[in-house]
Design an enzyme around this catalytic site. Sequence first.
Site, PDB file in Angstrom:
ATOM      1  N   ASP A 213       0.720  -0.907   0.407  1.00 41.56           N
ATOM      2  CA  ASP A 213      -0.083   0.275   0.184  1.00 41.56           C
ATOM      3  C   ASP A 213       1.496   1.242  -0.208  1.00 41.56           C
ATOM      4  OD1 ASP A 213      -1.748   1.880   0.973  1.00 41.56           O
ATOM      5  OD2 ASP A 213      -3.267   0.133   1.126  1.00 41.56           O
ATOM      6  N   LYS A 217      -1.559   9.856   0.927  1.00 39.82           N
ATOM      7  CA  LYS A 217      -1.319  11.269   1.588  1.00 39.82           C
ATOM      8  C   LYS A 217       0.230  11.086   2.464  1.00 39.82           C
ATOM      9  CE  LYS A 217      -6.783  11.360   2.206  1.00 39.82           C
ATOM     10  NZ  LYS A 217      -7.399  11.358   2.560  1.00 39.82           N
ATOM     11  N   GLU A 287      -1.633  -4.926 -11.421  1.00 44.99           N
ATOM     12  CA  GLU A 287      -0.220  -4.005 -11.834  1.00 44.99           C
ATOM     13  C   GLU A 287      -0.598  -4.292 -13.289  1.00 44.99           C
ATOM     14  OE1 GLU A 287       4.298  -4.984 -12.913  1.00 44.99           O
ATOM     15  OE2 GLU A 287       3.040  -6.804 -12.728  1.00 44.99           O
TER      16      GLU A 287
END
Length: 307
Positions: A213, A217, A287
């Site tokens: 992941d 942010k 992907e």
Amino acid sequence: MSENPATPESSPAAEPGTAAEPGPGADPGTAAEPGPDAAPRLATDRPADASRAPVPRDDTRPRPRTEPMFPDGTGPAADPAGSHHERRIRSFQPRRSRVSHGQADALRRLWPKWGLDIDGLSRIDLNELFEGRPVVLEIGFGMGEATAQMAAADPDTGILACDVHTPGQGNLLGLAERNGLSNIRVANGDAIILLREMLAPASLAGLRVYFPDPWPKKRHHKRRLIQPEFIALASTRLAPGALVHCATDWEPYAEQMLDVLSAEPTLENLHSGYAPRPDFRPLTKFEGQGLDKGHVVHDLLFRRRPA
């Protein structure tokens, strides 16, 4: 893990991609900061208003059940480490998508044979678990298609596949059974506890982290898996010459990976920067979706230096 897996239903689980798929939430130890997957406000979550009648609830809708899927211990535990280990910021959360009947069946039948919970209470004998094969740890395998392909292409190498996604665990076990792959074991829980508490020093022949992941942010960058502390820990579990292979399609995270891996004194880069995509890493569905969107995939290949 914070919740029990949902009870299986007849519809198949949605494809979650790999561990890179956005979704990990706030760790219990950081409740003051809402996680990016904080529960959305529903239409019925308004403050009471005497001038407005309450929205009626459709009580005929099926509701998810919250009891443990495997109360008899025949499948992965909801929270294998329990309270044995510290509460800290984590780079993952359990996936909450539904488990199909086929995945649940594979878990019930095959977990006692090929699955293990990361409880942090005992060391794993990898030599016994994999019948003498060298072992590569893969962290985050999504639905397991790429893991199964790599296991089939290299049957003399064991793959200890670690994830917290229950549908993916069941899917990978099913793939292993259908394809006769005896070199796969599925670990359920926190990879850091697995590395620190359950694996012996210099016991791994490799480490794979594909599309973790990216936590895009800035305030969530602390949740990224590839950090100096994690790599320093993982390196102690790698045998001399072991290969560390990371891949991501998130450019800022690729830069962080390169910086972190390059700064670890026990590792050496096999290339001057990013590596060409190696043939042994299959193209995953996740992907492919990224490539269709114009994302650039970066591979990194490092090797554990001699002791």
